[in-house]
Design a protein around this motif. Structure first.
Motif, PDB file in Angstrom:
ATOM      1  N   GLN A   1      38.559  39.953  25.569  1.00  0.00           N
ATOM      2  CA  GLN A   1      39.793  40.011  26.335  1.00  0.00           C
ATOM      3  C   GLN A   1      40.305  38.595  26.621  1.00  0.00           C
ATOM      4  O   GLN A   1      41.446  38.251  26.608  1.00  0.00           O
ATOM      5  CB  GLN A   1      39.193  40.707  27.729  1.00  0.00           C
ATOM      6  N   VAL A   2      39.108  37.735  26.590  1.00  0.00           N
ATOM      7  CA  VAL A   2      39.907  36.110  26.731  1.00  0.00           C
ATOM      8  C   VAL A   2      40.442  35.744  25.710  1.00  0.00           C
ATOM      9  O   VAL A   2      41.440  34.939  25.495  1.00  0.00           O
ATOM     10  CB  VAL A   2      38.427  35.121  27.076  1.00  0.00           C
ATOM     11  N   VAL A   3      39.819  35.786  24.449  1.00  0.00           N
ATOM     12  CA  VAL A   3      40.337  35.722  23.210  1.00  0.00           C
ATOM     13  C   VAL A   3      41.912  35.958  22.807  1.00  0.00           C
ATOM     14  O   VAL A   3      42.660  35.035  22.454  1.00  0.00           O
ATOM     15  CB  VAL A   3      39.392  35.981  21.935  1.00  0.00           C
ATOM     16  N   GLU A   4      42.192  37.147  23.520  1.00  0.00           N
ATOM     17  CA  GLU A   4      43.671  37.475  23.217  1.00  0.00           C
ATOM     18  C   GLU A   4      44.543  37.151  24.165  1.00  0.00           C
ATOM     19  O   GLU A   4      45.619  37.538  24.331  1.00  0.00           O
ATOM     20  CB  GLU A   4      43.392  39.147  23.366  1.00  0.00           C
ATOM     21  N   ALA A   5      44.099  36.352  25.313  1.00  0.00           N
ATOM     22  CA  ALA A   5      44.887  35.746  26.095  1.00  0.00           C
ATOM     23  C   ALA A   5      44.744  34.137  26.368  1.00  0.00           C
ATOM     24  O   ALA A   5      43.857  33.696  27.141  1.00  0.00           O
ATOM     25  CB  ALA A   5      44.612  36.356  27.671  1.00  0.00           C
TER      26      ALA A   5
ATOM     27  N   TRP B   1      43.956  39.962  36.208  1.00  0.00           N
ATOM     28  CA  TRP B   1      44.147  41.193  37.032  1.00  0.00           C
ATOM     29  C   TRP B   1      43.888  42.423  36.318  1.00  0.00           C
ATOM     30  O   TRP B   1      43.384  43.462  36.932  1.00  0.00           O
ATOM     31  CB  TRP B   1      45.405  41.096  37.925  1.00  0.00           C
ATOM     32  N   ASP B   2      44.851  42.796  35.402  1.00  0.00           N
ATOM     33  CA  ASP B   2      44.872  43.868  34.652  1.00  0.00           C
ATOM     34  C   ASP B   2      43.494  44.153  33.583  1.00  0.00           C
ATOM     35  O   ASP B   2      43.640  45.106  32.969  1.00  0.00           O
ATOM     36  CB  ASP B   2      46.170  44.034  33.836  1.00  0.00           C
ATOM     37  N   LEU B   3      42.797  43.295  33.539  1.00  0.00           N
ATOM     38  CA  LEU B   3      41.703  43.367  32.614  1.00  0.00           C
ATOM     39  C   LEU B   3      40.414  44.249  33.038  1.00  0.00           C
ATOM     40  O   LEU B   3      40.117  44.131  34.500  1.00  0.00           O
ATOM     41  CB  LEU B   3      41.004  41.864  32.319  1.00  0.00           C
ATOM     42  N   ARG B   4      39.771  45.061  32.278  1.00  0.00           N
ATOM     43  CA  ARG B   4      38.607  45.871  32.879  1.00  0.00           C
ATOM     44  C   ARG B   4      37.349  44.783  32.565  1.00  0.00           C
ATOM     45  O   ARG B   4      37.120  43.793  31.873  1.00  0.00           O
ATOM     46  CB  ARG B   4      38.438  46.727  31.703  1.00  0.00           C
TER      47      ARG B   4
ATOM     48  N   GLY C   1      25.183  35.098  43.792  1.00  0.00           N
ATOM     49  CA  GLY C   1      24.459  36.148  42.817  1.00  0.00           C
ATOM     50  C   GLY C   1      24.697  37.687  43.261  1.00  0.00           C
ATOM     51  O   GLY C   1      24.026  38.332  42.522  1.00  0.00           O
ATOM     52  N   ARG C   2      25.335  37.942  44.250  1.00  0.00           N
ATOM     53  CA  ARG C   2      25.515  39.323  44.673  1.00  0.00           C
ATOM     54  C   ARG C   2      27.223  39.577  43.941  1.00  0.00           C
ATOM     55  O   ARG C   2      27.958  38.716  44.108  1.00  0.00           O
ATOM     56  CB  ARG C   2      25.939  39.442  46.225  1.00  0.00           C
ATOM     57  N   PRO C   3      26.930  41.025  43.353  1.00  0.00           N
ATOM     58  CA  PRO C   3      28.236  41.415  42.705  1.00  0.00           C
ATOM     59  C   PRO C   3      29.138  41.551  43.820  1.00  0.00           C
ATOM     60  O   PRO C   3      28.962  41.932  44.924  1.00  0.00           O
ATOM     61  CB  PRO C   3      27.928  42.489  41.989  1.00  0.00           C
ATOM     62  N   VAL C   4      30.696  41.123  43.354  1.00  0.00           N
ATOM     63  CA  VAL C   4      31.702  41.586  44.367  1.00  0.00           C
ATOM     64  C   VAL C   4      31.971  42.864  43.977  1.00  0.00           C
ATOM     65  O   VAL C   4      32.344  43.206  42.819  1.00  0.00           O
ATOM     66  CB  VAL C   4      32.879  40.620  44.160  1.00  0.00           C
ATOM     67  N   ALA C   5      31.958  43.885  44.962  1.00  0.00           N
ATOM     68  CA  ALA C   5      32.213  45.260  44.447  1.00  0.00           C
ATOM     69  C   ALA C   5      33.484  45.565  44.229  1.00  0.00           C
ATOM     70  O   ALA C   5      33.959  46.449  43.549  1.00  0.00           O
ATOM     71  CB  ALA C   5      31.544  46.261  45.730  1.00  0.00           C
ATOM     72  N   SER C   6      34.370  44.954  45.150  1.00  0.00           N
ATOM     73  CA  SER C   6      35.726  45.252  45.003  1.00  0.00           C
ATOM     74  C   SER C   6      36.661  44.058  44.851  1.00  0.00           C
ATOM     75  O   SER C   6      36.869  43.211  45.852  1.00  0.00           O
ATOM     76  CB  SER C   6      36.345  46.145  46.600  1.00  0.00           C
ATOM     77  N   ARG C   7      37.193  43.933  43.561  1.00  0.00           N
ATOM     78  CA  ARG C   7      38.076  42.709  43.382  1.00  0.00           C
ATOM     79  C   ARG C   7      39.154  42.702  44.140  1.00  0.00           C
ATOM     80  O   ARG C   7      39.729  41.608  44.671  1.00  0.00           O
ATOM     81  CB  ARG C   7      38.379  43.026  41.732  1.00  0.00           C
ATOM     82  N   ILE C   8      39.985  43.939  44.526  1.00  0.00           N
ATOM     83  CA  ILE C   8      40.975  43.854  45.423  1.00  0.00           C
ATOM     84  C   ILE C   8      40.820  43.571  46.791  1.00  0.00           C
ATOM     85  O   ILE C   8      41.605  42.780  47.207  1.00  0.00           O
ATOM     86  CB  ILE C   8      41.808  45.161  45.222  1.00  0.00           C
TER      87      ILE C   8
END
Length: 168
Positions: free
Chosen positions: A11-15, A61-64, A72-79
């Motif tokens: 996804q990064v390579v395309e942007a 924003w639009d990337l999966r 070290g804790r995952p952010v569960a909700s990016r929004i």
């Protein structure tokens, strides 16, 4: 505080703009796991680097499959995390950050019909959630409950967050 934002390499390579943003982080790396390679922006100085973090999240924003971790804790909700980022960023321009946060919480409380008792969180992202705080005998202390609510609301990292010490 350490924040990382990992974005799959494909996804990064395309942007190209996104790749530039990743490279603007204080440190960046390419890491690989069973899902493949990812570009990782590393912010050991978070939230001091809030501007670049916000721009990077906006650009992705639009990337999966974008993974954000905080200490070290995952952010569960990016929004939710982004909404808190914006609020904190706006508070930096206020003459009094505590007053700014209280004002934002009061707006939510008024709109949400908070019960007739003093607010124990003073944060708009926890205000509607604090109604569920248990004051019953045997429940965890209110500050402990509020800290858990703050984690779920993705606001526990905010330097403006004040959790009042209240007797159970």
């Amino acid at each position: 505080m350490r924040l990382t934002i990992a974005i799959p390499e494909a996804q990064v390579v395309e942007a190209p703009t996104l790749l530039r943003m990743v490279r603007m982080a204080p440190a960046c790396d390419v890491e690989a796991d069973e899902q493949g390679a990812s570009y990782v922006a590393l912010f050991d100085d978070f939230p001091e680097s809030i501007d670049i973090v916000m721009r990077l999240i906006e650009e992705a924003w639009d990337l999966r499959d974008v993974h954000i971790t905080l200490e070290g804790r995952p952010v569960a909700s990016r929004i939710n995390f982004y909404a808190v980022l914006r609020c904190y960023h706006e508070s930096l321009g206020a003459p009094d950050a505590d007053a700014y946060c209280l004002q934002q919480a009061e707006k939510v409380g008024t709109d949400g019909g908070c019960p007739d008792r003093s607010c124990v969180s003073h944060c708009q992202f926890m205000c509607s959630r604090c109604v569920g705080v248990s004051r019953h005998l045997g429940a965890n202390l209110i500050p402990i409950q509020l800290l858990e609510l703050a984690r779920r609301a993705e606001v526990d990292w905010c330097p403006n967050l004040r959790i009042a010490k209240v007797d159970a």
